[in-house]
Design a protein around this motif. Structure first.
Motif, PDB file in Angstrom:
ATOM      1  N   HIS A   1       9.264  48.410  15.232  1.00  0.00           N
ATOM      2  CA  HIS A   1      10.139  47.557  16.029  1.00  0.00           C
ATOM      3  C   HIS A   1       9.368  46.291  16.419  1.00  0.00           C
ATOM      4  N   LEU A   2      10.036  45.152  16.342  1.00  0.00           N
ATOM      5  CA  LEU A   2       9.520  43.930  16.957  1.00  0.00           C
ATOM      6  C   LEU A   2      10.231  43.779  18.285  1.00  0.00           C
ATOM      7  N   VAL A   3       9.472  43.826  19.384  1.00  0.00           N
ATOM      8  CA  VAL A   3      10.060  43.896  20.722  1.00  0.00           C
ATOM      9  C   VAL A   3       9.790  42.602  21.484  1.00  0.00           C
ATOM     10  N   LEU A   4      10.872  41.992  21.971  1.00  0.00           N
ATOM     11  CA  LEU A   4      10.764  40.800  22.810  1.00  0.00           C
ATOM     12  C   LEU A   4      10.812  41.209  24.274  1.00  0.00           C
ATOM     13  N   GLY A   5       9.870  40.711  25.059  1.00  0.00           N
ATOM     14  CA  GLY A   5       9.863  40.998  26.485  1.00  0.00           C
ATOM     15  C   GLY A   5       9.143  39.911  27.256  1.00  0.00           C
ATOM     16  N   LYS A   6       9.128  40.054  28.575  1.00  0.00           N
ATOM     17  CA  LYS A   6       8.479  39.060  29.430  1.00  0.00           C
ATOM     18  C   LYS A   6       7.038  39.463  29.705  1.00  0.00           C
ATOM     19  N   SER A   7       6.148  38.547  29.361  1.00  0.00           N
ATOM     20  CA  SER A   7       4.725  38.774  29.593  1.00  0.00           C
ATOM     21  C   SER A   7       4.191  37.894  30.722  1.00  0.00           C
ATOM     22  N   ASP A   8       4.931  36.844  31.068  1.00  0.00           N
ATOM     23  CA  ASP A   8       4.502  35.910  32.121  1.00  0.00           C
ATOM     24  C   ASP A   8       5.730  35.448  32.898  1.00  0.00           C
ATOM     25  N   PRO A   9       6.350  36.350  33.674  1.00  0.00           N
ATOM     26  CA  PRO A   9       7.630  36.040  34.321  1.00  0.00           C
ATOM     27  C   PRO A   9       7.562  34.917  35.341  1.00  0.00           C
ATOM     28  N   ASN A  10       6.380  34.587  35.822  1.00  0.00           N
ATOM     29  CA  ASN A  10       6.246  33.539  36.833  1.00  0.00           C
ATOM     30  C   ASN A  10       5.917  32.170  36.251  1.00  0.00           C
ATOM     31  N   ASN A  11       5.850  32.091  34.943  1.00  0.00           N
ATOM     32  CA  ASN A  11       5.563  30.802  34.299  1.00  0.00           C
ATOM     33  C   ASN A  11       6.697  29.825  34.600  1.00  0.00           C
ATOM     34  N   LYS A  12       6.362  28.609  35.017  1.00  0.00           N
ATOM     35  CA  LYS A  12       7.381  27.624  35.362  1.00  0.00           C
ATOM     36  C   LYS A  12       8.213  27.212  34.156  1.00  0.00           C
ATOM     37  N   ASP A  13       7.637  27.312  32.987  1.00  0.00           N
ATOM     38  CA  ASP A  13       8.380  27.048  31.757  1.00  0.00           C
ATOM     39  C   ASP A  13       9.087  28.330  31.337  1.00  0.00           C
ATOM     40  N   ARG A  14      10.415  28.376  31.516  1.00  0.00           N
ATOM     41  CA  ARG A  14      11.181  29.594  31.250  1.00  0.00           C
ATOM     42  C   ARG A  14      11.079  30.033  29.796  1.00  0.00           C
ATOM     43  N   TYR A  15      10.710  29.110  28.911  1.00  0.00           N
ATOM     44  CA  TYR A  15      10.646  29.431  27.492  1.00  0.00           C
ATOM     45  C   TYR A  15       9.231  29.802  27.050  1.00  0.00           C
ATOM     46  N   SER A  16       8.341  29.959  28.009  1.00  0.00           N
ATOM     47  CA  SER A  16       6.985  30.420  27.704  1.00  0.00           C
ATOM     48  C   SER A  16       6.677  31.745  28.396  1.00  0.00           C
ATOM     49  N   GLN A  17       7.718  32.372  28.943  1.00  0.00           N
ATOM     50  CA  GLN A  17       7.535  33.627  29.665  1.00  0.00           C
ATOM     51  C   GLN A  17       7.525  34.846  28.745  1.00  0.00           C
ATOM     52  N   GLN A  18       8.010  34.675  27.498  1.00  0.00           N
ATOM     53  CA  GLN A  18       8.261  35.811  26.622  1.00  0.00           C
ATOM     54  C   GLN A  18       7.220  35.927  25.508  1.00  0.00           C
TER      55      GLN A  18
ATOM     56  N   SER B   1      12.988  48.454   9.430  1.00  0.00           N
ATOM     57  CA  SER B   1      12.500  47.906  10.702  1.00  0.00           C
ATOM     58  C   SER B   1      13.655  47.605  11.644  1.00  0.00           C
ATOM     59  N   ALA B   2      13.300  47.256  12.887  1.00  0.00           N
ATOM     60  CA  ALA B   2      14.287  46.883  13.901  1.00  0.00           C
ATOM     61  C   ALA B   2      13.754  45.707  14.707  1.00  0.00           C
ATOM     62  N   PHE B   3      14.679  44.922  15.280  1.00  0.00           N
ATOM     63  CA  PHE B   3      14.305  43.811  16.150  1.00  0.00           C
ATOM     64  C   PHE B   3      14.937  44.058  17.509  1.00  0.00           C
ATOM     65  N   ALA B   4      14.107  44.280  18.517  1.00  0.00           N
ATOM     66  CA  ALA B   4      14.581  44.698  19.836  1.00  0.00           C
ATOM     67  C   ALA B   4      14.575  43.519  20.802  1.00  0.00           C
ATOM     68  N   MET B   5      15.758  42.947  21.001  1.00  0.00           N
ATOM     69  CA  MET B   5      15.889  41.800  21.894  1.00  0.00           C
ATOM     70  C   MET B   5      16.954  42.037  22.968  1.00  0.00           C
ATOM     71  N   THR B   6      18.177  42.340  22.550  1.00  0.00           N
ATOM     72  CA  THR B   6      19.305  42.465  23.481  1.00  0.00           C
ATOM     73  C   THR B   6      19.083  43.626  24.452  1.00  0.00           C
ATOM     74  N   GLU B   7      19.442  43.391  25.720  1.00  0.00           N
ATOM     75  CA  GLU B   7      19.211  44.408  26.752  1.00  0.00           C
ATOM     76  C   GLU B   7      20.495  44.820  27.456  1.00  0.00           C
ATOM     77  N   ARG B   8      20.522  46.078  27.843  1.00  0.00           N
ATOM     78  CA  ARG B   8      21.616  46.577  28.645  1.00  0.00           C
ATOM     79  C   ARG B   8      21.434  46.099  30.092  1.00  0.00           C
ATOM     80  N   PHE B   9      22.553  45.871  30.762  1.00  0.00           N
ATOM     81  CA  PHE B   9      22.577  45.436  32.170  1.00  0.00           C
ATOM     82  C   PHE B   9      22.057  44.010  32.352  1.00  0.00           C
TER      83      PHE B   9
END
Length: 453
Positions: free
Chosen positions: A203-220, A155-163
């Motif tokens: 792959h387990l992929v981390l991404g933003k599902s709610d980019p406008n959420n005021k809680d920055r730690y609930s956007q992913q 398996s793979a864990f996809a978190m780190t992003e280029r740019f």
């Protein structure tokens, strides 16, 4: 003095401190692991590396026969999935605590990634299995966790992003959005360990599902993506100081309009940060304990080199020159200190889970890799030019350890967090000093003594 075989690879004092915390099963498993690593794994490591094709295409399609055979043997003797504690994962775990596994991780750390893979205990699979075991639905577990536990897939864990400055995970830009009964993923990741392996199926992929959420730690959110899903494009393997770590590798990946069922969402929308924090705590300790094993192996190589009569220079053994003996002493002291730090963190995880051991985990994360790098560097110096060549494992060990100062959060982040945590103690410390000062002044008055400035 204990007669347990672990003292041959670690130290009798460290073992004496934790031996009474080991169950009979753990002691027996540790003894079997030491024997298996010494007699089976260590002699096979050079064979494994020599089995990797030089061809830039074929090396990513190769499953190493010697490692595959060792995995079968390890599972037969019960040395399998040792990282997954039954205390935290009753359904899937092994009857070992994090403290007990920490000693085992050190033993495996002496042989690098292949030595851990033999026991189905290598990253990123270990962390991913913990995610599936703790957060996934029963259906997700049946589909992905069971074959991972069986060693049938990787398996793979996809978190780190280029740019993107990925040390702050709130910067992640990969888009995860719902369209009807599907989830659509678009993003550009890199340094995705394990994605190059021909057995990598998920792959387990981390991404933003709610980019406008005021809680920055609930956007992913985190989504399960089959490795063969349309739109998953492995661009290239990244190299670490020239090493590609095939066949697993660390890959650059583009997710281009990848569509998966809504049922592939893990735990729920906005739960990404909760999941990655639960995943990273134990994983950081596993890395640290393996790093100590790596440092111990480097010190052993140094000792063998400087006492080798065929390597005398100017009529003297190498240990009779310069600061070699001091280097040996410093290395031993640093390894012992770091080991106690990690064992303490593992014990805290057992008592309070990862959230209750954040301080100990954070300190270990920035102390241990730097310590191990110093020990490996001293060993390299004793070997001269051979130390940085492909004929010795030291250069690869150094490259892997240097990466750990960046992986799972760079040193600077952990140092900042620990410093801020310490500053929170300042009001209580100041209050305590003030109370002592008041009592001190009262005593000066009582005994009619003039206080010094």
């Amino acid at each position: 003095m204990s007669t347990h075989p672990i003292v041959e690879l670690t130290s009798s004092s460290s073992w004496a401190m934790i031996e009474d915390k080991f169950s009979p099963f753990a002691k027996d498993t540790l003894a079997k692991l030491v024997k298996f690593q010494t007699e089976e794994v260590t002699p096979a490591l050079r064979v494994a590396y020599a089995s990797l094709p030089d061809d830039p295409v074929q090396r990513w399609k190769t499953v190493l026969p010697v490692i595959a055979d060792l995995k079968v043997k390890a599972r037969k003797v019960g040395l399998w999935n040792l990282f997954l504690s039954k205390r935290h994962y009753p359904k899937h775990g092994v009857d070992l605590t994090n403290l007990e596994y920490a000693a085992m991780a050190e033993v495996m750390g002496r042989g690098g990634q292949f030595a851990s893979e033999v026991h189905n205990c290598s990253a990123p699979d270990t962390g991913n299995m913990e995610v599936f075991a703790r957060y996934a639905s029963p259906e997700q577990q049946d589909k992905w966790l069971v074959p991972l536990l069986n060693g049938e897939i990787r398996s793979a864990f996809a978190m780190t992003e280029r740019f993107v400055a990925s040390s702050d995970a709130t910067n992640i830009k990969t888009s995860i959005r719902q369209e009807g009964n599907e989830i659509v993923i678009n993003g550009h990741k890199w340094w995705i360990s394990g994605a190059g392996d021909p057995r990598c199926a998920v792959h387990l992929v981390l991404g933003k599902s709610d980019p406008n959420n005021k809680d920055r730690y609930s956007q992913q959110s985190i989504v399960i993506v089959p490795a063969n899903a349309p739109g998953v494009k492995v661009i290239r393997p990244m190299k670490v100081f020239g090493y590609d770590d095939a066949p697993e590798g660390h890959c650059e990946i583009v997710y281009d309009n990848v569509r998966v069922p809504l049922s592939n969402l893990v735990l729920g929308w906005g739960k990404g940060f909760e999941i990655i924090q639960g995943r990273l705590g134990p994983g950081r300790i596993h890395h640290c304990m393996r790093s100590i094993g790596c440092a111990q192996h480097a010190l052993d190589l140094l000792l063998a080199r400087v006492t080798d009569p065929t390597r005398k220079t100017f009529g003297k053994y190498l240990y009779e020159h310069g600061t070699v003996i001091a280097d040996i002493a410093k290395s031993r002291a640093e390894i012992e200190s770091a080991r106690l730090l990690v064992l303490s963190a593992a014990l805290q995880i057992d008592k309070f889970q990862a959230k209750g051991a954040l301080k100990e985990i954070g300190i270990a994360k920035f102390v241990v890799p730097s310590m191990a790098l110093q020990v490996v560097d001293r060993a390299i110096q004793s070997f001269g030019a051979e130390g940085v060549s492909q004929d010795q494992p030291l250069a690869h060990m150094w490259a892997s350890l240097r990466t750990l100062r960046l992986a799972d959060g760079p040193d600077a982040v952990h140092i900042q967090q620990i410093g801020q945590r310490e500053l929170k103690r300042a009001p209580a410390v100041t209050k305590r000093f003030a109370e002592v000062k008041k009592k001190e002044n009262d005593l000066f008055q009582k005994y009619n003594i003039k206080a010094p400035l």
